[in-house]
Design an enzyme around this catalytic site. Structure first.
Site, PDB file in Angstrom:
ATOM      1  N   LYS A   1       9.199   8.477  15.511  1.00 28.65           N
ATOM      2  CA  LYS A   1       8.185   8.049  16.216  1.00 28.65           C
ATOM      3  C   LYS A   1       8.240   6.401  15.776  1.00 28.65           C
ATOM      4  O   LYS A   1       7.627   6.120  15.061  1.00 28.65           O
ATOM      5  CB  LYS A   1       6.967   8.379  16.005  1.00 28.65           C
ATOM      6  CG  LYS A   1       5.765   8.662  17.385  1.00 28.65           C
ATOM      7  CD  LYS A   1       5.688   7.067  17.843  1.00 28.65           C
ATOM      8  CE  LYS A   1       4.710   6.461  16.945  1.00 28.65           C
ATOM      9  NZ  LYS A   1       4.380   5.136  17.145  1.00 28.65           N
ATOM     10  N   PRO A   2       9.048   5.841  16.642  1.00 25.48           N
ATOM     11  CA  PRO A   2       9.048   4.250  16.210  1.00 25.48           C
ATOM     12  C   PRO A   2       7.703   3.706  16.591  1.00 25.48           C
ATOM     13  O   PRO A   2       6.962   4.111  17.432  1.00 25.48           O
ATOM     14  CB  PRO A   2      10.189   3.871  16.836  1.00 25.48           C
ATOM     15  CG  PRO A   2      10.263   4.477  18.248  1.00 25.48           C
ATOM     16  CD  PRO A   2       9.879   5.909  17.860  1.00 25.48           C
TER      17      PRO A   2
ATOM     18  N   SER B   1       0.467   0.640   7.437  1.00 23.99           N
ATOM     19  CA  SER B   1      -0.648   0.268   6.930  1.00 23.99           C
ATOM     20  C   SER B   1      -1.027   1.477   5.851  1.00 23.99           C
ATOM     21  O   SER B   1      -0.831   2.620   5.959  1.00 23.99           O
ATOM     22  CB  SER B   1      -1.468  -0.172   7.862  1.00 23.99           C
ATOM     23  OG  SER B   1      -1.796   0.979   8.650  1.00 23.99           O
TER      24      SER B   1
ATOM     25  N   CYS C   1       6.521  -5.768   3.305  1.00 27.55           N
ATOM     26  CA  CYS C   1       5.423  -5.311   2.331  1.00 27.55           C
ATOM     27  C   CYS C   1       5.716  -5.734   1.048  1.00 27.55           C
ATOM     28  O   CYS C   1       4.931  -5.524  -0.043  1.00 27.55           O
ATOM     29  CB  CYS C   1       5.205  -3.868   2.361  1.00 27.55           C
ATOM     30  SG  CYS C   1       6.690  -3.319   2.622  1.00 27.55           S
TER      31      CYS C   1
ATOM     32  N   GLU D   1      -3.250  -8.124   2.403  1.00 30.03           N
ATOM     33  CA  GLU D   1      -2.092  -8.575   2.791  1.00 30.03           C
ATOM     34  C   GLU D   1      -2.016  -9.548   3.831  1.00 30.03           C
ATOM     35  O   GLU D   1      -2.661  -9.259   4.787  1.00 30.03           O
ATOM     36  CB  GLU D   1      -1.112  -7.431   3.350  1.00 30.03           C
ATOM     37  CG  GLU D   1       0.090  -6.915   2.284  1.00 30.03           C
ATOM     38  CD  GLU D   1       0.822  -5.898   2.849  1.00 30.03           C
ATOM     39  OE1 GLU D   1       1.902  -5.912   2.472  1.00 30.03           O
ATOM     40  OE2 GLU D   1       0.304  -4.999   3.561  1.00 30.03           O
TER      41      GLU D   1
ATOM     42  N   GLU E   1       5.167   4.752   2.384  1.00 31.44           N
ATOM     43  CA  GLU E   1       5.198   3.701   1.820  1.00 31.44           C
ATOM     44  C   GLU E   1       4.311   2.565   2.618  1.00 31.44           C
ATOM     45  O   GLU E   1       4.580   2.228   3.845  1.00 31.44           O
ATOM     46  CB  GLU E   1       6.772   3.419   2.317  1.00 31.44           C
ATOM     47  CG  GLU E   1       7.547   2.348   1.252  1.00 31.44           C
ATOM     48  CD  GLU E   1       7.427   0.627   1.880  1.00 31.44           C
ATOM     49  OE1 GLU E   1       6.083   0.149   1.636  1.00 31.44           O
ATOM     50  OE2 GLU E   1       8.103   0.464   2.508  1.00 31.44           O
ATOM     51  N   LEU E   2       3.272   2.181   1.832  1.00 33.11           N
ATOM     52  CA  LEU E   2       2.299   1.485   2.602  1.00 33.11           C
ATOM     53  C   LEU E   2       1.958  -0.041   2.189  1.00 33.11           C
ATOM     54  O   LEU E   2       3.118  -0.595   1.650  1.00 33.11           O
ATOM     55  CB  LEU E   2       0.755   2.266   2.169  1.00 33.11           C
ATOM     56  CG  LEU E   2       1.009   3.798   2.355  1.00 33.11           C
ATOM     57  CD1 LEU E   2      -0.230   4.409   1.844  1.00 33.11           C
ATOM     58  CD2 LEU E   2       1.239   4.115   3.896  1.00 33.11           C
TER      59      LEU E   2
HETATM   60  P1  ADP Z   1       1.185  -1.865  11.292  1.00 36.21           P
HETATM   61  O1  ADP Z   1       0.132  -2.640  10.996  1.00 36.21           O
HETATM   62  O2  ADP Z   1       2.434  -2.443  10.300  1.00 36.21           O
HETATM   63  O3  ADP Z   1       1.803  -1.923  12.690  1.00 36.21           O
HETATM   64  P2  ADP Z   1       0.570   0.679  11.473  1.00 36.21           P
HETATM   65  O4  ADP Z   1       0.182   1.636  10.307  1.00 36.21           O
HETATM   66  O5  ADP Z   1      -0.327   0.318  12.525  1.00 36.21           O
HETATM   67  O6  ADP Z   1       1.289  -0.647  10.775  1.00 36.21           O
HETATM   68  O7  ADP Z   1       1.846   1.244  12.238  1.00 36.21           O
HETATM   69  C1  ADP Z   1       3.011   1.855  11.803  1.00 36.21           C
HETATM   70  C2  ADP Z   1       3.281   2.851  12.390  1.00 36.21           C
HETATM   71  O8  ADP Z   1       2.398   4.097  12.599  1.00 36.21           O
HETATM   72  C3  ADP Z   1       3.437   2.628  13.946  1.00 36.21           C
HETATM   73  O9  ADP Z   1       4.741   3.329  14.587  1.00 36.21           O
HETATM   74  C4  ADP Z   1       2.272   3.194  14.719  1.00 36.21           C
HETATM   75  O10 ADP Z   1       2.511   3.472  15.948  1.00 36.21           O
HETATM   76  C5  ADP Z   1       1.845   4.406  13.805  1.00 36.21           C
HETATM   77  N1  ADP Z   1       0.536   4.643  14.039  1.00 36.21           N
HETATM   78  C6  ADP Z   1      -0.620   4.054  13.922  1.00 36.21           C
HETATM   79  N2  ADP Z   1      -1.533   4.442  14.066  1.00 36.21           N
HETATM   80  C7  ADP Z   1      -1.475   5.758  13.849  1.00 36.21           C
HETATM   81  C8  ADP Z   1      -2.031   6.922  13.692  1.00 36.21           C
HETATM   82  N3  ADP Z   1      -3.291   6.915  13.781  1.00 36.21           N
HETATM   83  N4  ADP Z   1      -1.356   8.086  13.641  1.00 36.21           N
HETATM   84  C9  ADP Z   1       0.039   8.119  13.588  1.00 36.21           C
HETATM   85  N5  ADP Z   1       0.552   6.903  13.742  1.00 36.21           N
HETATM   86  C10 ADP Z   1       0.080   5.835  13.852  1.00 36.21           C
END
Ligand code: ADP
Length: 485
Positions: free
Chosen positions: A174-175, A229, A284, A381, A250-251
């Site tokens: 899931k990109p 995140s 990150c 960050e 990897e957060l």
């Molecule tokens: P960033 O702030 O770097 O965009 P996110 O954590 O929001 O980081 O996004 C990273 C990935 O997680 C993306 O593919 C986004 O679509 C997905 N994502 C965001 N929110 C959710 C969620 N609640 N459940 C699953 N995937 C999510």
């Protein structure tokens, strides 16, 4: 350049059942570059059906056969390097030279894990009973869900998916909704390389929370690997508990970049430039807090500021550009909020400090000095082209400051004193330490964080273990124990 805008499920390109699409924009220009299939959570589950059906057949292939398909994928990615690089720049804005570098870096994981596929070893253990023999083998965990971010649209996929495929798992990717096009092109090349239908699937969609929740609730999915995140990572951790899935996370990071007064200052300035401003500060492992010892503080600030002032800002597709746009409005707003908070608390803007005229999402590369641990940019960050500089006096003081964060991904230190280098390496509570270097990423070493920066390691000899289960077999030979004496 854009061949696919539909999701890839079971080797077929599929639209959303509702027919819905979402727009992908070029952050440098604000222009819509494609409309991509906006799958529902139910649509996404058909990818799990495909992955589940395909997995056992893929796992039964010999490691050599799996390695051969991965090697073909590696070759195809490299042969499409330019087209992939242009796509990365188009959908997320980084300078073309960096995008080319990302394609090479991303491909290197496919090559590495093609090799590792053939080096999955077990063990025999001296038995505790004379009539028994004990063995330990490794088996693929099963169906893997990989949720990936926009900042490395290609490499964050290959870093997760290559070890999974090498181990004999199937994957549902899931990109990020910001960067689905690179993922779809990778899937196209995977099909061409010869992965069987269903082994590698890509689901695209805007409603990441709903799609993520459905994928993780499915008990057939045995592993979730996520980069993104910390807030979302914690949510996925909690969701995974219901079916006790294996997890790699990897957060976020809050990387300290420490320059001791015995450092080679030119090398430290160069390292800080690369570490802070790569991808416009949107990684990150980017330096988020630059600590400089009092004796060289003024010198470092002036040399570093001169370099930052000379950075070329613009559309990453244009030659010579070093700093592209922020990914979106939220990204820009965070940079501005962090800077405003620091200035209000007494920090000094050395260079930059404002939006840039190149476009709506551009920010001028900035250096702020006199930053203190109370400021927001010390705690979170910033994920943008703003370099905050702190002054410190002693080694123990800076070690305590560096570790005073819930994060623990990457840390950097510059010193020419060997004892100090080892004390810092051992004392820094981080998964990765760059000593006298600002660039640490490579496919041959384990990448990952401690504390709230995550779980598990990607790359290196450890990367494939994340996708393998250990199985212990206790074989009784049916012998008379007396005869064994
Ligand atoms: P960033 O702030 O770097 O965009 P996110 O954590 O929001 O980081 O996004 C990273 C990935 O997680 C993306 O593919 C986004 O679509 C997905 N994502 C965001 N929110 C959710 C969620 N609640 N459940 C699953 N995937 C999510």
């Amino acid at each position: 350049m854009i061949e696919h805008t539909n999701a890839c499920i079971n080797g077929v390109w599929v639209a959303a059942s509702s027919g819905a699409t979402f727009a992908v924009e070029n952050p440098a220009t604000g222009q819509t570059i494609a409309q991509v299939a906006d799958l529902s959570a139910t649509d996404a589950l058909s990818a799990v059906d495909a992955a589940y059906t395909a997995q056992s057949g893929w796992a039964k292939r010999t490691a050599k056969e799996r390695a051969a398909v991965l090697r073909r994928w590696h070759q195809l990615i490299l042969s499409e390097q330019e087209a992939l690089a242009q796509l990365i720049t188009l959908e997320m804005g980084k300078p073309l030279a960096e995008s080319r570098g990302e394609v090479n870096y991303g491909a290197s994981f496919v090559e590495w894990f093609a090799e590792e596929a053939k080096r999955i070893y077990g063990q025999t253990i001296a038995a505790h009973q004379p009539t028994q023999r004990l063995l330990v083998t490794k088996q693929p965990v099963g169906v893997v869900v990989a949720i990936t971010p926009w900042n490395f649209p290609l490499a964050m996929i290959t870093r997760k998916v290559s070890p999974a495929l090498a181990a004999g798992c199937s994957v549902v990717i899931k990109p990020s909704e910001e960067t689905p096009l690179t993922a779809l092109k990778l899937a196209h090349l995977a099909i061409e390389a010869g992965f069987p239908a269903g082994v590698l699937n890509v689901v695209t969609g805007l409603d990441a929370p709903a799609i993520g929740e459905a994928l993780i609730a499915d008990s057939r999915v045995r592993k979730v690997t996520f980069t993104g995140s910390t807030a979302v990572g914690k949510r996925l951790y909690a969701q995974s508990a219901a079916t006790v899935k294996k997890l790699s996370l990897e957060l976020g990071g809050n990387a300290p970049f420490i320059v001791m007064d015995d450092a080679d200052i030119d090398a430290a300035v160069e390292g800080a430039m690369l570490c802070k401003f790569r991808n416009a500060g949107q990684t990150c492992v980017c330096a988020n807090r630059i600590f400089v010892q009092a004796g060289i503080y003024a010198d470092f600030v002036s040399r570093f500021s001169a370099r930052v002032a000379a950075l070329q800002v613009g559309d990453g597709a244009h030659a010579g550009v070093e700093i592209g746009p922020l990914i979106n409005r939220d990204g820009l707003a965070k940079v501005e909020a962090h800077l405003a908070d620091a200035v209000a608390q007494g920090a000094r803007v050395e260079v930059g400090g404002t939006r840039h005229s190149a476009g709506a999402l551009f920010f001028t590369p900035t250096v702020v000095s006199g930053v203190t641990p109370q400021m927001r940019m010390a705690q979170e960050e910033t994920f943008g082209p703003v370099a905050p500089i702190y002054c410190f006096n002693t080694e123990s003081e800076v070690l305590a400051l560096a570790n005073a964060t819930p994060y623990g991904l990457a840390a950097y230190c510059y010193t020419r004193n060997l004892g100090r280098a080892f004390r810092m390496y051992e004392g820094l509570e981080y998964g990765i330490v760059g000593m006298n270097t600002g660039i640490i990423s490579t496919e041959v070493a384990p990448f990952g964080g401690v504390k709230e920066s995550g779980l598990g390691r990607e790359g290196g000899p450890h990367g494939i273990d994340e996708f393998l289960e250990v199985k212990y077999g206790c074989f009784d030979l049916g012998l008379d124990p007396e005869e064994c004496r």
